[in-house]
Design an enzyme around this catalytic site. Sequence first.
Site, short mmCIF file in Angstrom:
data_model
loop_
_atom_site.label_atom_id
_atom_site.label_comp_id
_atom_site.label_asym_id
_atom_site.label_seq_id
_atom_site.Cartn_x
_atom_site.Cartn_y
_atom_site.Cartn_z
N GLU A 42 6.96 3.98 -4.08
CA GLU A 42 6.87 2.62 -3.36
C GLU A 42 7.68 1.89 -4.38
O GLU A 42 7.84 1.95 -5.65
CB GLU A 42 5.39 2.07 -3.22
CG GLU A 42 5.26 1.15 -2.51
CD GLU A 42 3.61 0.50 -2.46
OE1 GLU A 42 3.49 -0.40 -1.53
OE2 GLU A 42 2.98 1.03 -3.28
N LYS A 115 4.51 0.20 6.52
CA LYS A 115 3.33 0.27 6.07
C LYS A 115 1.93 -0.59 6.57
O LYS A 115 2.26 -1.64 7.03
CB LYS A 115 3.10 -0.33 4.52
CG LYS A 115 1.85 -0.37 3.71
CD LYS A 115 2.24 -0.81 2.31
CE LYS A 115 0.82 -0.65 1.29
NZ LYS A 115 1.27 -0.95 0.00
N CYS A 161 1.08 4.21 -0.29
CA CYS A 161 0.16 3.79 -1.32
C CYS A 161 -1.31 3.43 -0.78
O CYS A 161 -2.21 4.39 -0.51
CB CYS A 161 0.57 2.58 -1.76
SG CYS A 161 0.00 2.13 -3.50
#
Length: 275
Positions: A42, A115, A161
């Site tokens: 990321e 995301k 993440c």
Amino acid sequence: MLTKIAAVQMASGPQIKANLMEATRLIREAAKKGAQMVVLPESFALMAMHESENIDLAENYGKGPIQDTMRQCAIDNKVWIVAGSVPLKLDDSEKVSASSLMFNDKGEIVARYNKIHLFDVDINSDNNKTKEHYRESDTFEYGKDIVVVDTPFGKIGMAICYDLRFPMLFREMVKQGAEIFLIPSAFAKSTGKIHWEPLIKARAIENQCYVIAPAQGGYHVNGRHTYGNSMAVDYLGQVHGLRLKGSGIITINIDLKAQKKLRESFPVLKHTKLI
């Protein structure tokens, strides 16, 4: 023939050009070691000094220095590349998306994942004084779509993440056929040392999937300290690659036949009753 996938660990800074030079070097190293796919962490190209820089330096989808570099790296090294997260402009928002982009070995973008779960938290110290504040939703727009990609290496589910903490996302990807999860990350050191490894192993074991989790690892110019510990784990939760700190790569060999055999002999995914 088994597929080899590499995870890249970095300690990125605010200078895109310097980060891209390091990413290029590590992709080349992974390709020389036989990797057919290379996954970057990321924020690999920009660990911003101020979150607003993600908006100022965001690229249009399909073009820009970050995407152009990844495209050329894929072609030059004859590998697939997953650009962990890239800030991309949106037509209908002043915010940007944190997007993981998958390039094939011809340099074509074959998948984009925005995301879904954004990191809006306060992390407290032992004496209950707040040390770290994160508000990703001030800068980024929430993604909406689950992405599972049919590739020559297997069916790949894409996440980033903070998504790691939401098991329902991964189970839905398995329902769509996922065999491998890619989770580019930049975990904070304070939470990473407690939660990172258990969460990765849990997502692997409960879904009988490979998990490749490249991470940011080290001190950053903007004051952040990321946990590192990039991991590559098989469908049994066994660790095949681990890098504790600093830049570098790890690899894992993907054996879909062995994974299928395990899923058939231990059919936990077929036994689910509640969802």
